[in-house]
Write a protein that holds these residues in place. Structure first.
Motif, PDB file in Angstrom:
ATOM      1  N   ILE A 265       0.826  -1.213   0.000  1.00 47.48           N
ATOM      2  CA  ILE A 265       0.000   0.000   0.000  1.00 47.48           C
ATOM      3  C   ILE A 265       0.859   1.260   0.000  1.00 47.48           C
ATOM      4  CG2 ILE A 265      -1.754   1.308   1.276  1.00 47.48           C
ATOM      5  CD1 ILE A 265      -2.772  -1.333   2.407  1.00 47.48           C
ATOM      6  N   PHE A 266       1.877   1.274   0.874  1.00 45.36           N
ATOM      7  CA  PHE A 266       2.606   2.512   1.111  1.00 45.36           C
ATOM      8  C   PHE A 266       3.900   2.644   0.315  1.00 45.36           C
ATOM      9  CE2 PHE A 266      -0.046   2.004   4.892  1.00 45.36           C
ATOM     10  CZ  PHE A 266      -0.632   3.259   4.947  1.00 45.36           C
ATOM     11  N   VAL A 267       4.472   1.565  -0.140  1.00 43.51           N
ATOM     12  CA  VAL A 267       5.703   1.662  -0.932  1.00 43.51           C
ATOM     13  C   VAL A 267       5.319   1.516  -2.399  1.00 43.51           C
ATOM     14  CG1 VAL A 267       8.060   0.834  -1.243  1.00 43.51           C
ATOM     15  CG2 VAL A 267       6.971   0.696   1.007  1.00 43.51           C
ATOM     16  N   THR A 268       4.673   2.538  -2.907  1.00 46.14           N
ATOM     17  CA  THR A 268       4.230   2.559  -4.300  1.00 46.14           C
ATOM     18  C   THR A 268       4.490   3.939  -4.883  1.00 46.14           C
ATOM     19  OG1 THR A 268       1.996   3.307  -3.732  1.00 46.14           O
ATOM     20  CG2 THR A 268       2.383   0.915  -3.786  1.00 46.14           C
ATOM     21  N   THR A 269       4.468   4.024  -6.209  1.00 46.24           N
ATOM     22  CA  THR A 269       4.687   5.322  -6.868  1.00 46.24           C
ATOM     23  C   THR A 269       3.604   6.319  -6.482  1.00 46.24           C
ATOM     24  OG1 THR A 269       5.742   4.224  -8.750  1.00 46.24           O
ATOM     25  CG2 THR A 269       4.905   6.459  -9.102  1.00 46.24           C
ATOM     26  N   LYS A 270       2.371   5.847  -6.376  1.00 50.37           N
ATOM     27  CA  LYS A 270       1.272   6.750  -6.011  1.00 50.37           C
ATOM     28  C   LYS A 270       1.492   7.348  -4.632  1.00 50.37           C
ATOM     29  CE  LYS A 270      -3.746   6.937  -5.372  1.00 50.37           C
ATOM     30  NZ  LYS A 270      -5.019   6.152  -5.412  1.00 50.37           N
ATOM     31  N   MET A 271       1.855   6.514  -3.659  1.00 48.09           N
ATOM     32  CA  MET A 271       2.081   7.018  -2.303  1.00 48.09           C
ATOM     33  C   MET A 271       3.306   7.918  -2.241  1.00 48.09           C
ATOM     34  SD  MET A 271      -0.387   6.200  -0.447  1.00 48.09           S
ATOM     35  CE  MET A 271       0.341   6.839   1.058  1.00 48.09           C
ATOM     36  N   HIS A 272       4.301   7.629  -3.074  1.00 50.62           N
ATOM     37  CA  HIS A 272       5.482   8.495  -3.153  1.00 50.62           C
ATOM     38  C   HIS A 272       5.085   9.893  -3.598  1.00 50.62           C
ATOM     39  CE1 HIS A 272       9.996   8.687  -4.386  1.00 50.62           C
ATOM     40  NE2 HIS A 272       9.663   9.585  -3.492  1.00 50.62           N
ATOM     41  N   ARG A 273       4.198   9.958  -4.576  1.00 51.42           N
ATOM     42  CA  ARG A 273       3.722  11.261  -5.055  1.00 51.42           C
ATOM     43  C   ARG A 273       2.943  12.004  -3.969  1.00 51.42           C
ATOM     44  NH1 ARG A 273       1.182   9.216 -10.833  1.00 51.42           N
ATOM     45  NH2 ARG A 273       3.178   8.903 -11.957  1.00 51.42           N
ATOM     46  N   ILE A 274       2.040  11.265  -3.295  1.00 51.77           N
ATOM     47  CA  ILE A 274       1.224  11.885  -2.247  1.00 51.77           C
ATOM     48  C   ILE A 274       2.098  12.386  -1.094  1.00 51.77           C
ATOM     49  CG2 ILE A 274      -0.534  11.425  -0.484  1.00 51.77           C
ATOM     50  CD1 ILE A 274      -1.804   9.447  -2.460  1.00 51.77           C
ATOM     51  N   ALA A 275       3.056  11.560  -0.684  1.00 53.48           N
ATOM     52  CA  ALA A 275       3.947  11.949   0.409  1.00 53.48           C
ATOM     53  C   ALA A 275       4.761  13.181   0.029  1.00 53.48           C
ATOM     54  CB  ALA A 275       4.877  10.797   0.766  1.00 53.48           C
ATOM     55  N   GLY A 276       5.240  13.241  -1.212  1.00 54.81           N
ATOM     56  CA  GLY A 276       6.009  14.399  -1.671  1.00 54.81           C
ATOM     57  C   GLY A 276       5.183  15.668  -1.654  1.00 54.81           C
ATOM     58  N   CYS A 277       3.941  15.571  -2.104  1.00 56.18           N
ATOM     59  CA  CYS A 277       3.045  16.739  -2.101  1.00 56.18           C
ATOM     60  C   CYS A 277       2.761  17.201  -0.680  1.00 56.18           C
ATOM     61  CB  CYS A 277       1.742  16.407  -2.813  1.00 56.18           C
ATOM     62  SG  CYS A 277       1.921  16.199  -4.607  1.00 56.18           S
ATOM     63  N   ALA A 278       2.521  16.238   0.233  1.00 52.22           N
ATOM     64  CA  ALA A 278       2.242  16.586   1.625  1.00 52.22           C
ATOM     65  C   ALA A 278       3.440  17.288   2.259  1.00 52.22           C
ATOM     66  CB  ALA A 278       1.873  15.333   2.414  1.00 52.22           C
ATOM     67  N   CYS A 279       4.634  16.764   2.008  1.00 59.37           N
ATOM     68  CA  CYS A 279       5.847  17.387   2.547  1.00 59.37           C
ATOM     69  C   CYS A 279       6.036  18.793   1.991  1.00 59.37           C
ATOM     70  CB  CYS A 279       7.073  16.532   2.213  1.00 59.37           C
ATOM     71  SG  CYS A 279       7.178  14.992   3.134  1.00 59.37           S
ATOM     72  N   ALA A 280       5.813  18.949   0.691  1.00 56.37           N
ATOM     73  CA  ALA A 280       5.971  20.263   0.064  1.00 56.37           C
ATOM     74  C   ALA A 280       5.022  21.287   0.672  1.00 56.37           C
ATOM     75  CB  ALA A 280       5.751  20.156  -1.443  1.00 56.37           C
ATOM     76  N   LEU A 281       3.771  20.880   0.927  1.00 60.08           N
ATOM     77  CA  LEU A 281       2.788  21.789   1.520  1.00 60.08           C
ATOM     78  C   LEU A 281       3.181  22.173   2.946  1.00 60.08           C
ATOM     79  CD1 LEU A 281      -0.569  20.244   0.248  1.00 60.08           C
ATOM     80  CD2 LEU A 281       0.432  22.441  -0.423  1.00 60.08           C
ATOM     81  N   VAL A 282       3.647  21.197   3.731  1.00 61.35           N
ATOM     82  CA  VAL A 282       4.057  21.470   5.114  1.00 61.35           C
ATOM     83  C   VAL A 282       5.252  22.418   5.141  1.00 61.35           C
ATOM     84  CG1 VAL A 282       5.069  20.449   7.184  1.00 61.35           C
ATOM     85  CG2 VAL A 282       3.133  19.340   6.058  1.00 61.35           C
ATOM     86  N   ILE A 283       6.222  22.168   4.270  1.00 62.29           N
ATOM     87  CA  ILE A 283       7.424  23.011   4.216  1.00 62.29           C
ATOM     88  C   ILE A 283       7.058  24.426   3.801  1.00 62.29           C
ATOM     89  CG2 ILE A 283       9.610  23.378   3.015  1.00 62.29           C
ATOM     90  CD1 ILE A 283       9.635  20.223   2.708  1.00 62.29           C
ATOM     91  N   LEU A 284       6.221  24.546   2.789  1.00 58.84           N
ATOM     92  CA  LEU A 284       5.811  25.863   2.303  1.00 58.84           C
ATOM     93  C   LEU A 284       5.042  26.627   3.372  1.00 58.84           C
ATOM     94  CD1 LEU A 284       5.637  27.845  -0.092  1.00 58.84           C
ATOM     95  CD2 LEU A 284       3.492  26.716  -0.748  1.00 58.84           C
ATOM     96  N   ALA A 285       4.087  25.951   4.031  1.00 55.01           N
ATOM     97  CA  ALA A 285       3.274  26.615   5.050  1.00 55.01           C
ATOM     98  C   ALA A 285       4.125  27.068   6.228  1.00 55.01           C
ATOM     99  CB  ALA A 285       2.171  25.669   5.535  1.00 55.01           C
ATOM    100  N   ALA A 286       5.009  26.192   6.715  1.00 61.59           N
ATOM    101  CA  ALA A 286       5.853  26.542   7.861  1.00 61.59           C
ATOM    102  C   ALA A 286       6.800  27.687   7.526  1.00 61.59           C
ATOM    103  CB  ALA A 286       6.645  25.318   8.313  1.00 61.59           C
TER     104      ALA A 286
END
Length: 456
Positions: free
Chosen positions: A103-124
Motif C-alpha cells: 500500500i505505502f511503498v508505491t509510486t502513487k504514495m510516493h507522489r502523495i507523500a512528496g506533495c504533503a511534505c511540500a505543503l508542510v514546508i511551504l506553510a511553515a
C-alpha cells in the motif's frame, strides 16, 4: 565548530537533493538524465553555499543580499529536513516493519507523500517569515512587598534581542517603538543582544538611532549588553576563536548614546531616589574592561533593600543567587524561546526559565522571547514580543477585609499552618456575590496565596 560541521551540512543537502529528485521522478519520469538535473542541482548548490559566499564577500549590498538568502535558506532547510526525515521514517515503519508495503511503498504514495511534505514546508516557511515580523505585547503583573513614598505602581517595559543587522532594521524598530509607546511606560529596559555581532551589518544606523530616540519613558531607557553585542565574524551562527578579548565595537557604544539609551556595564543606579536598576554584563562575554562580573551578593551589598531592586541580565542565570541577594525583579532575554519549532520544546531542557514568568523565592524573573532574530529569518511556534510589567508596590498584609456588593464584608482568617508567617502573604484580590436559581447567595473570591508549593 562550523568547519567541523561542514561535512554534515553537505551530506544533509545531498540527502535532500536525492529525496527531492526521487519525488520529482515519480511525477515526471523524463527527469532521468543528467541534463535535466543540471539546473536544480545548481540552484540547491547556490542556496547551500550562500552563507559561505556571504562570509567571504566584502562589506556591501551584495553581501547583505547573500546573507539574507542564506538566513532564509537555513530556515527552509530545517523544515525540509524535518519533513523528509519524518516521511522516510513513516515509510519504513508502514512499508517494512508493518505488513503494508503493497500500500505505502508505491509510486502513487510516493507522489502523495512528496506533495504533503511540500505543503508542510511551504506553510511553515511562509508563516515563519510573516510571524517573525509581527511584534506582540505580552504583559506580566508583578507585586512586590515593598512600599515607596509617592509611588504605588510602576510600569516597566522589557525588550531584548533586537539583533540589529542583516535580518532586523529600521522597519522592525519603528514597530517596536510604536508598541512600547502604547504602554505609557515609566521605565524601558533592553536586556542585551542589541546588535548581531557585526556593526557593519547595521543598515542606516543614524535612522535607527533616531527611531529609538522617540521611545517615551518617564525614567528613560536603559540597557545591558549580551553575548552578541561584540564585534566578531559569524558563519552559520558559529563564531571563531581569537586571541584578543571579544568586546563591542566602539561604534556600538556611540550608537546607544546617540539613541538616548543608557548602557549599564556591571553597574547600577538609584533612579529618582525610589528604586535601583542594575545592568549585568553577559555571563560568558562580559566585554570591554570587565574580566569577571560581580556576584549577586556584591551587586546588592551597598543597596538599601527596603527599596525595590531591579536587575537587567541578558541570560537567565543565577536565579537563586539573585533571589537570595534580595533582588525583586530579574529581567532577561537570550533564549528567543527557541525561535523555531522544535527549538521551542528543546529550549526548556536547557534553562530553569526558558521563557515567561518564574517566581524564585521573593524574586520575580521574566524572560522575554525578544524582538529580533538570530540566524534563520523566521519564527515558528514562538513570537516576537515586548513585555510590559506593571510593578505594583504594596505591603501585602494590608488587603483585608474587603467589601462585597450589598455592604457585606468578607474577612480572611489566617490560620497557623506550620512555622509562623509561613502563609503571611495571603490576601483577597476580588470577590463577587451571586444569587443562584434557588435563591441562595454564593460568594466567589479570588485570593492570592504565597506558600511553599508542597503545601498548596
Amino acid at each position: 565548530i562550523a568547519i567541523l560541521l561542514a561535512p554534515v551540512y553537505l551530506l544533509a543537502n545531498f540527502y535532500l537533493l536525492r529525496r527531492v529528485m526521487g519525488w520529482v521522478k515519480a511525477w515526471f519520469p523524463f527527469f532521468r538524465t543528467v541534463r535535466h538535473w543540471a539546473l536544480p542541482v545548481a540552484v540547491q548548490a547556490f542556496l547551500a553555499c550562500s552563507i559561505v559566499i556571504a562570509f567571504f564577500l566584502p562589506e556591501g549590498r551584495l553581501r547583505r543580499v547573500m546573507k539574507l538568502i542564506g538566513n532564509y535558506w537555513l530556515g527552509v532547510l530545517l523544515y525540509v529536513l524535518l519533513a523528509v526525515i519524518a516521511a522516510d521514517l513513516l515509510r519504513l515503519l508502514l512499508g517494512y516493519v508493518l505488513p503494508f508495503k503493497h500500500i505505502f511503498v508505491t509510486t502513487k504514495m510516493h507522489r502523495i507523500a512528496g506533495c504533503a511534505c511540500a505543503l508542510v514546508i511551504l506553510a511553515a516557511s511562509v508563516w515563519g517569515v510573516i510571524n517573525a515580523r509581527i511584534i506582540h505585547v505580552t504583559p506580566y503583573d508583578v507585586t512586590v512587598d515593598k512600599t515607596v513614598e509617592g509611588m504605588s505602581e510602576m510600569k516597566v517595559v522589557l525588550v531584548a534581542d533586537l539583533h540589529l543587522g542583516y535580518n532586523i532594521g529600521e522597519k522592525q524598530m519603528q514597530q517596536m517603538v510604536d508598541r512600547i509607546n502604547e504602554q505609557d511606560a515609566d521605565l524601558v529596559v533592553i536586556a542585551g543582544d542589541i546588535f548581531d555581532n557585526e556593526w557593519e551589518a547595521v543598515d542606516e544606523p543614524e535612522t535607527i538611532a533616531a527611531t529609538l530616540r522617540s521611545i517615551r519613558s518617564k525614567y528613560g531607557v536603559y540597557a545591558c549588553y549580551g553575548n552578541h553585542d561584540i564585534e566578531e565574524a559569524v558563519l552559520a551562527g558559529f563564531t571563531f576563536r581569537q586571541s584578543e578579548k571579544k568586546e563591542s565595537d566602539p561604534r556600538m557604544d556611540a550608537f546607544l548614546k546617540d539613541a538616548n539609551i543608557t548602557l549599564l556595564r556591571d553597574e547600577g543606579t538609584l533612579i529618582d531616589g525610589k528604586f535601583y536598576l542594575y545592568g549585568r554584563p553577559d555571563a560568558h562575554r562580559p566585554g570591554r574592561g570587565i574580566e569577571t562580573r560581580k556576584t549577586p551578593d556584591e551587586i546588592t551589598a551597598e543597596m538599601d533593600k527596603g527599596k525595590p531592586i531591579i536587575v537587567l541580565d541578558h541570560q537567565p542565570k543565577e536565579l537563586q543567587e539573585l533571589a537570595d541577594a534580595g533582588v525583586d525583579l530579574d529581567l532577561c532575554g537570550h533564549t528567543h524561546d527557541g525561535q523555531m519549532f522544535p527549538g521551542n520544546l528543546t529550549i526548556r531542557l536547557m534553562w530553569e526559565n526558558a521563557c515567561g514568568y518564574l517566581k524564585k523565592g521573593q524574586m520575580h524573573n521574566i524572560v522575554t522571547s525578544g524582538v529580533g532574530l538570530f540566524g534563520p529569518n523566521m519564527r515558528v511556534g514562538t513570537k516576537a514580543e515586548i513585555a510590559p510589567s506593571p510593578f505594583i508596590l504594596e505591603k501585602i498584609k494590608g488587603r483585608t477585609p474587603s467589601k462585597l456588593p450589598g455592604g457585606a464584608v468578607l474577612v480572611l482568617q489566617q490560620k497557623s499552618m506550620g512555622p509562623p508567617n509561613r502563609w503571611s502573604h495571603t490576601f483577597l484580590h476580588s470577590a463577587e456575590a451571586v444569587r443562584d436559581d434557588g435563591g441562595a447567595v454564593k460568594i466567589y473570591a479570588q485570593i492570592y496565596l504565597q506558600a511553599p508549593a508542597s503545601e498548596v
